[in-house]
Structure formats: structure tokens, C-alpha cells
Design an enzyme around this catalytic site. Sequence first.
Site, PDB file in Angstrom:
ATOM      1  N   SER A   1      -1.157   8.076  -0.580  1.00 38.48           N
ATOM      2  CA  SER A   1      -1.258   8.702  -1.905  1.00 38.48           C
ATOM      3  C   SER A   1      -0.481  10.011  -1.953  1.00 38.48           C
ATOM      4  O   SER A   1      -0.155  10.606  -0.920  1.00 38.48           O
ATOM      5  CB  SER A   1      -2.724   8.988  -2.239  1.00 38.48           C
ATOM      6  OG  SER A   1      -3.459   7.794  -2.221  1.00 38.48           O
TER       7      SER A   1
ATOM      8  N   GLY B   1     -13.988  -3.242   2.069  1.00 37.99           N
ATOM      9  CA  GLY B   1     -14.628  -2.040   1.537  1.00 37.99           C
ATOM     10  C   GLY B   1     -15.721  -2.314   0.525  1.00 37.99           C
ATOM     11  O   GLY B   1     -16.583  -1.453   0.300  1.00 37.99           O
TER      12      GLY B   1
ATOM     13  N   ALA C   1       0.843  -1.204   0.000  1.00 37.04           N
ATOM     14  CA  ALA C   1       0.000   0.000   0.000  1.00 37.04           C
ATOM     15  C   ALA C   1       0.877   1.253   0.000  1.00 37.04           C
ATOM     16  O   ALA C   1       2.068   1.193   0.306  1.00 37.04           O
ATOM     17  CB  ALA C   1      -0.890  -0.009   1.236  1.00 37.04           C
TER      18      ALA C   1
HETATM   19  N1  SAH Z   1      -5.704   6.379   1.014  1.00 37.20           N
HETATM   20  C1  SAH Z   1      -4.761   5.744   1.887  1.00 37.20           C
HETATM   21  C2  SAH Z   1      -4.238   4.394   1.394  1.00 37.20           C
HETATM   22  C3  SAH Z   1      -4.230   4.132  -0.075  1.00 37.20           C
HETATM   23  S1  SAH Z   1      -3.538   2.535  -0.512  1.00 37.20           S
HETATM   24  C4  SAH Z   1      -3.589   6.652   2.150  1.00 37.20           C
HETATM   25  O1  SAH Z   1      -3.389   7.589   1.383  1.00 37.20           O
HETATM   26  O2  SAH Z   1      -2.886   6.425   3.121  1.00 37.20           O
HETATM   27  C5  SAH Z   1      -5.039   1.602  -0.674  1.00 37.20           C
HETATM   28  C6  SAH Z   1      -5.493   0.939   0.585  1.00 37.20           C
HETATM   29  O3  SAH Z   1      -6.657   0.187   0.277  1.00 37.20           O
HETATM   30  C7  SAH Z   1      -4.505  -0.039   1.194  1.00 37.20           C
HETATM   31  O4  SAH Z   1      -4.317   0.297   2.541  1.00 37.20           O
HETATM   32  C8  SAH Z   1      -5.182  -1.395   1.044  1.00 37.20           C
HETATM   33  O5  SAH Z   1      -4.881  -2.312   2.074  1.00 37.20           O
HETATM   34  C9  SAH Z   1      -6.649  -0.998   1.063  1.00 37.20           C
HETATM   35  N2  SAH Z   1      -7.584  -1.968   0.471  1.00 37.20           N
HETATM   36  C10 SAH Z   1      -7.409  -2.718  -0.640  1.00 37.20           C
HETATM   37  N3  SAH Z   1      -8.505  -3.465  -0.872  1.00 37.20           N
HETATM   38  C11 SAH Z   1      -9.395  -3.185   0.121  1.00 37.20           C
HETATM   39  C12 SAH Z   1     -10.721  -3.636   0.423  1.00 37.20           C
HETATM   40  N4  SAH Z   1     -11.368  -4.527  -0.326  1.00 37.20           N
HETATM   41  N5  SAH Z   1     -11.324  -3.115   1.523  1.00 37.20           N
HETATM   42  C13 SAH Z   1     -10.705  -2.205   2.301  1.00 37.20           C
HETATM   43  N6  SAH Z   1      -9.457  -1.744   2.062  1.00 37.20           N
HETATM   44  C14 SAH Z   1      -8.802  -2.223   0.975  1.00 37.20           C
END
Ligand code: SAH
Length: 243
Positions: free
Chosen positions: A80, A162, A77
Amino acid sequence: MPGLSRLAVTRLVTSAFAWSSSGRTNDDLVTNLVRDRRLKLPAVEAALRRVDRKTFVLPAERGAAYDDRPLGIGYSATISAPHMHAAALEFLAPSIAEKGSVLDVGCGSGYLLAAFAALGPGVRAHGVEYVPQLAKMADENLRAHDASLLESGRVTVTVGDGWAGLPERAPFDAIHVGAAARSVPKALITQLAPGGVMIIPVGPAGGAQELLRVDKAADGSVSARTLFGVRYVPLVGGDKDEV
Ligand code: SAH
């Protein structure tokens, strides 16, 4: 520009801007976003000045906390890039105003939850995160930023998928999805309040993804439009969410 799709041009422009700014303080970072016209709404600017991005990056990345680029936070992850956070906040701030409720799907570092909460003292920001270790990290980062947000319940972090949203906290005036979905999850459309706005990247993992803006009108009707090309990590799962 022959031979280049509009999406490719958008990407080139985006990356040229994205790598151009680097600051020494959080205020520098925000000032650079304003200078580069990445940030226009005063309410969002004020919110971003109240949230120190350094609190939400890994210790090893702190030297790059004020660069306008994504940084790894582990578990595949990233936090952003600030200009993407600014764009999402600008699209969503009007429907949140100073007392709305917002869902952040894939809240990762927790940075956006803090930024949403900084929009106004009545704003409630709820995060759902798939990876338990990242949910724990978000919780710790938020505690370091302002523990009262969690203690008061204005900000919550829930481990979950999510694709199902967060029905126990719905409806939401705004929904932000921080990972690219193959299609718009049905549960999120259901959980969007009338008058609400959702920002969600849609497209294949590692492929041509687009940021969509989904609006739910006061009468419940839903419309969507493409904003620009993007690159996000995938929103995992969702196999049963047939379109
Ligand atoms: N917006 C955040 C993280 C972005 S990275 C920031 O800027 O810090 C995307 C995130 O989505 C990751 O933490 C990943 O684990 C999460 N993610 C991926 N699939 C997901 C799902 N089905 N449900 C919830 N979170 C999810």
C-alpha cells in the site's frame, strides 16, 4: 463542489496528495508524510523511521520505494501507499500502545508487521496471508529487515484465509485488514479484544469502497463508522460469511 460526491472529492484530494511526494531515502519519505500532515503521532513517525520501505518492495521497484504510492508485489497484490500505512497505524497505535497484540490480514509484503513491531518492544504482530508465495515473501522481507522479530516469535506469518482470522493467536488489541471485504468478517469481530480497534476497507471489488473503523467497547458492544473512501484489492473468499 456540485456534481461530485463527498467520496469523489476525498479521492481527488487523496490522489493529489498521494502522488506529490517522492524521496531519496526512507527518512525523506517519513519527513514528507509529516510535512503533508499525513503523519502526526510521534510514536508512529518513530516506528516508520525504523522500517526501511525498500526492504519490502520488489527489486525492480526499489527506485520507487520512497514515493508515496502503492507498488506491485506480484500475484495482483500491492504494498500500500505509505500515507495509507501511516493512516492505519495512527488509527491503531493507541489501542496497541507498547505491548499489544495485532493481527494484519493480507500482510502481503510484510511491511506493516515490521511497522507494528517497531511501535514497541512488547508488541506482537501476526500476519495472515492467502497467497503462499506472498507469505514466503513477507517472511523473507522480515528476515532481511530484522530476523530476530521472527526468531523471537514477536512477529509471525501464517498462510490462511483472513475471513477466519487467526483464532490460535486471538484476541487482538488491533486488527488491520489490507484488502477490501464485502462485509466485516464475523470471525474478526469475535477475535477483537474488548477496547480493541479494527480498520477494514469494505466494498465491492473495483467499486466504491470505504475504510471502516470498528470499535469493541470494554463491555463487548461493537460500533462502526466510515472514515473515508479508498481503493484496495479484494479480500478473496468469504462466501459463507453471511451478514
Ligand atoms: N498490506 C499489505 C498487502 C496489501 S495487498 C502490504 O502493504 O504489503 C492485499 C493482500 O491481501 C494481498 O497480499 C492478498 O493476497 C491478500 N489477501 C486477499 N484475500 C485474502 C484473504 N481472504 N485472506 C488473507 N489474505 C488475503
